[in-house]
Design a protein around this motif. Sequence first.
Motif, PDB file in Angstrom:
ATOM      1  N   GLY A   1       0.811  -1.210   0.000  1.00 53.50           N
ATOM      2  CA  GLY A   1       0.000   0.000   0.000  1.00 53.50           C
ATOM      3  C   GLY A   1       0.844   1.259   0.000  1.00 53.50           C
ATOM      4  O   GLY A   1       1.891   1.330  -0.649  1.00 53.50           O
ATOM      5  N   ALA A   2       0.365   2.253   0.745  1.00 56.02           N
ATOM      6  CA  ALA A   2       1.014   3.564   0.715  1.00 56.02           C
ATOM      7  C   ALA A   2       2.485   3.482   1.115  1.00 56.02           C
ATOM      8  O   ALA A   2       3.303   4.276   0.662  1.00 56.02           O
ATOM      9  CB  ALA A   2       0.272   4.525   1.637  1.00 56.02           C
TER      10      ALA A   2
ATOM     11  N   LEU B   1       4.030   1.643  -2.445  1.00 58.01           N
ATOM     12  CA  LEU B   1       3.552   1.735  -3.826  1.00 58.01           C
ATOM     13  C   LEU B   1       4.385   2.673  -4.694  1.00 58.01           C
ATOM     14  O   LEU B   1       4.668   2.368  -5.861  1.00 58.01           O
ATOM     15  CB  LEU B   1       2.068   2.145  -3.848  1.00 58.01           C
TER      16      LEU B   1
ATOM     17  N   LEU C   1      -2.304  -4.950  -7.142  1.00 53.37           N
ATOM     18  CA  LEU C   1      -2.538  -4.257  -5.871  1.00 53.37           C
ATOM     19  C   LEU C   1      -3.361  -5.172  -4.977  1.00 53.37           C
ATOM     20  O   LEU C   1      -4.520  -5.460  -5.261  1.00 53.37           O
ATOM     21  CB  LEU C   1      -3.284  -2.952  -6.138  1.00 53.37           C
TER      22      LEU C   1
ATOM     23  N   TRP D   1      -4.387  -4.139   1.686  1.00 51.55           N
ATOM     24  CA  TRP D   1      -4.721  -2.741   2.051  1.00 51.55           C
ATOM     25  C   TRP D   1      -6.168  -2.617   2.513  1.00 51.55           C
ATOM     26  O   TRP D   1      -6.881  -1.702   2.106  1.00 51.55           O
ATOM     27  CB  TRP D   1      -4.564  -1.777   0.894  1.00 51.55           C
TER      28      TRP D   1
END
Lengths: 357, 357, 357, 357
Positions: free
Chosen positions: B237-238, B241, B256, B259
Amino acid sequence: MKSYHADLGAGIDGIVLRERERPAPGPHQILVRVGAVSLNARELSILRGYYPLPIKPDVVLVSDGAGEVVAIGEGVTRTAVGDRVAAAIFPHWVDGPFSTENSAQLGGSLDGMLTEFALLPEDAAVPIPDHLSFEEAATLPCAAVTAWNALCGSVPLLPGQTVLTLGSGGVSVFALQLAKLFGARVIATTSDAEKSERLKALGADNVINYRTTPDWDQAVRDLTHGRGVDCVVEVGGAGTLEKSLRAAALEGHISLVGWLDKDVSTISIGAISATVVRMRRIAVGSRAQFIAMNRAIGLHRLKPVVDRVFPFSNAVDAFRYYRAGGGFGKVVITFDRAPSEPVDGPIKPDQRKGRAM
Amino acid sequence: MKSYHADLGAGIDGIVLRERERPAPGPHQILVRVGAVSLNARELSILRGYYPLPIKPDVVLVSDGAGEVVAIGEGVTRTAVGDRVAAAIFPHWVDGPFSTENSAQLGGSLDGMLTEFALLPEDAAVPIPDHLSFEEAATLPCAAVTAWNALCGSVPLLPGQTVLTLGSGGVSVFALQLAKLFGARVIATTSDAEKSERLKALGADNVINYRTTPDWDQAVRDLTHGRGVDCVVEVGGAGTLEKSLRAAALEGHISLVGWLDKDVSTISIGAISATVVRMRRIAVGSRAQFIAMNRAIGLHRLKPVVDRVFPFSNAVDAFRYYRAGGGFGKVVITFDRAPSEPVDGPIKPDQRKGRAM
Amino acid sequence: MKSYHADLGAGIDGIVLRERERPAPGPHQILVRVGAVSLNARELSILRGYYPLPIKPDVVLVSDGAGEVVAIGEGVTRTAVGDRVAAAIFPHWVDGPFSTENSAQLGGSLDGMLTEFALLPEDAAVPIPDHLSFEEAATLPCAAVTAWNALCGSVPLLPGQTVLTLGSGGVSVFALQLAKLFGARVIATTSDAEKSERLKALGADNVINYRTTPDWDQAVRDLTHGRGVDCVVEVGGAGTLEKSLRAAALEGHISLVGWLDKDVSTISIGAISATVVRMRRIAVGSRAQFIAMNRAIGLHRLKPVVDRVFPFSNAVDAFRYYRAGGGFGKVVITFDRAPSEPVDGPIKPDQRKGRAM
Amino acid sequence: MKSYHADLGAGIDGIVLRERERPAPGPHQILVRVGAVSLNARELSILRGYYPLPIKPDVVLVSDGAGEVVAIGEGVTRTAVGDRVAAAIFPHWVDGPFSTENSAQLGGSLDGMLTEFALLPEDAAVPIPDHLSFEEAATLPCAAVTAWNALCGSVPLLPGQTVLTLGSGGVSVFALQLAKLFGARVIATTSDAEKSERLKALGADNVINYRTTPDWDQAVRDLTHGRGVDCVVEVGGAGTLEKSLRAAALEGHISLVGWLDKDVSTISIGAISATVVRMRRIAVGSRAQFIAMNRAIGLHRLKPVVDRVFPFSNAVDAFRYYRAGGGFGKVVITFDRAPSEPVDGPIKPDQRKGRAM
């Protein structure tokens, strides 16, 4: 420099060795000192005068070769002097589908690789894996790229799927070796006990002797619990296609390869209508496919199977040996060293089926 | 029969064990005696009350499980009593894309597998490979199918391509193991020397310590001669990424995954606009993908990595252990045997980053 | 011959007109007498010095142009003198995916089309549909090919599916027009009543005013019975991406186009994790895509929307007008005729949002 | 309730009308009051006893029908009483490829639609577009879904591409109508001047009379500037396949449809080896394809071509009329109204080629 040219339609007897001046590369051209070439069925079709695409008169023979870049022309950016490269059979087929725009081919409408120095369009040069000799790399352009295209050119093969290969010609052996890199199960056919062992040594999970098991299509279904195989690399034409159709799973893929001769055979329409399969006729593959395949070959240090190596000076013997058939893997002509074994005694083509000229 | 139910939003403390009558399968239903289940991040999200899809009140927990079919209802044709099966997390997602029509899920809008006997729609049952125990097969439905989908659900991975996996959670370890079946090269990241060795033992070609190499995206590019990787299984995730985007090749694929928490983080739009990549958000995968993956797992006798096994009676400890994080592979709850090691002493979640509840 | 060159980073004020000698085509090159060019956001990024790919110093500006072949070099086979052609922005991107090998671009690392005579690689020339003027054909290379790629470059759009376009810039208007050729339904957004009417006249099934309907993502879902759209041509970047994600159907496709400026905006990771969509960052498209698109444009006699035409002598005004924004369709510079309307009075960039330099 | 059953192998004379009790839907079943059915070549094959898939003894005939849901069983969620639906011929083929798991079919291994009330699995019901009557919707399940699958089931047809359709049977007419929704150009063949006009009225860009132009394959190449067509919907089998192969472009797609009879014809292997094409044998299509097609039909308000409508009481006449061949579009049996025209005089099958039983 010396090159072998063809007197089209005259067969192997029409092969002539000529001396020409070594050319200099023009813009976007490269000059390759050829290290080795390999033979494919297309060479025999061309010599017989049967090839379905246009052939340049007095063409320098052979599509497949590898060597070292010794000079580059103006504007060349993808290749440098000293690079070890193979030639892509269709130099203008960069990527995407085959088309009339990209169908010019080496050893066909363009001069080929059976020459000391080959003048090529820049795009024809594909870097070869480090672990391969020129003799090994020269086996790749036609047979290996065709096998790669058969396995992943439409819907890519997945690990756990099953591939059927037929016999032990160049495309079939590459299809077996490459299919193992995809994590697939491979069922191979042969009529020879020794070849059966070699196919198993290369990774075949099952080998069926199609002579002792004439209903080999049923044997394939039995080996797959009745499902059939996901992919057939069909190189046999009328002699095998009906059985290949019956050996394929619902929604399986059959790649149609080779069959370049004047063929008046037929297949039953009922053999097609009884299936739900996809058939795809394949014309080797693009430069992009060649590069992708080389990544796989390089990563896994896959070694092509070289049947026999002939010296450039005896190139005509290589054609005779190849025409006689019955080998295992690829027939190579080298510029650099003596053949791995002497070609002694007359080859008896009448003892080998289906390749007589 | 006993089942663990959830008091949604109450966290692990809201897990309750209830006794219910064993159900009988209706038409197109089957009854499975569960042998083992495994835990996924979704379980923690559900317990926290953060899960993005609807959850049944008092739901029987856990999507992933495997066991033996002990009864079948009228009209069931695909499964027989005695079959060893795993449950597909989305029982109605037979094939094709994910949709609202097929989004009902076990341990979510439907009761899950943390129960002695699970009543399932016929389509939920997927045969498991012979070489796997129930404990091993129970690890597959969510993490392995997600990894499989990431590798081949859109454009299939080819031999010779390169995959980047992040860390050693369930999806990442399966992505590594499965990518090797595809013949791919795998670059993995971790922050732990011991895990680095385990990742290499499972086939990782390169392992980057993201703590000692904070610019691990650049390290990935260096390892790929500047090209970047063809496929990223992005589970971070953040936190990762933007680097994953920089590590991907032109036209590379980024899956993806995960998350699922309430996440207020952001990523820079410039990190996306500087690329030419494809990103695909994945919701596990279909029954057809599960079956295809099992063919690969069966052919290669791939063994899932089980981190730790807890007995059904101590299921709550399994949740605590899993929440604490820091393991390697999958956390399993078994119905049949004692845990592989005692759970002694309090687990200290504060020592494990990012999973505290 | 005259050409406009750029003093990179100096903005529109850095545009200079130079006189050079007309070149002669070398091997595999062609010379095109340019009839018209069109402007794209990339031109402004290049002038600002923000473009993400390398730019040749003193580059001849503008990627998009069309004209007539007036001379061909040795070995040119695909094009003849007298052919009406457009230039492909990436002349070496023949087919297949974008890569570093094929990323050289006109008006970027190569000289562009804002010149009386353009010297181009043979592969750059794409035949243009008969029914188009040079002014119309000059609008295609960047904006229309990008729109085509967005609609069918990954998974092709099908009749009956729904596309969302944003605003009335070049790519969005082409996306609308082309999507109608695919038989799709189109939902467009705008903030202007007059543009709304023009979008409807071009075939938009629904137009949403994003100013009066700030929750336009919800309006899109309502128009699709809650499903969301199958395809978004996302040109708005941080300003619209979160809403585009919410407007997309499960397994929908979002093409990420443009966003070439220095952008420090962010988007919420939660906006991504709440979806099951595919996002694809697009770099225009290949020559093969351009040719395929032209077949569609030719068959349907589709007319590009030209916003305004400026004469070559007033090219700098065209840049100023384009930078000011707020137009509908493409801004064109012609070599052959007076502008369709006078450029009178100062353009007031402060009245147009988001394009100020 | 009344239903027509088949005495397999006895031909049309073996059709019998039986009275049975109206069934009640069990779990995951629905009951549909049938409004209309339509006939396909499969019906004749089944009556002749030649069909390649298993047929239930005394089966209720006919796969294709549409009607209104009048009752639903327990657990049905996708359909409600009052819904207007068509039946998917393979009720368990939800999405993805055809397989043995999903090959049960209405009017084959399952009872069909030529009955007043049909008991169906929930998944069999597909909502029909609002603008269609039951008579029109009943034409879709087999012929239209096959045509849709032929056009986009493998690589979707793009606007500007060219499709070749053969004759004016059910699949061919739908292929023409649907191909126009894809924005394609359509070349159709017929042997009849009046049908030629009707094909043009439905959108055919070119119609070739294959009787007056026996080399229609060459005519197709001429109409495509030598390229050939991108897609052939091949319904003719041995009678047309060789010409279809010659009419296809390099890398073109040929969908192989129909040919269900005992066929001992052959085709030349050389006709295949001279091409680079893809052939795909099609088994109608999945429920997901049916739904996607209906979106296109609904958006464009496409009207199926109904050749003739017979009342349920005269259903056997409908079979005779259909068997005689020579119609244009679909033959329908309605439950609700008189036939659109009287069936007067004996039908002379000997005057119609290729359909005699």
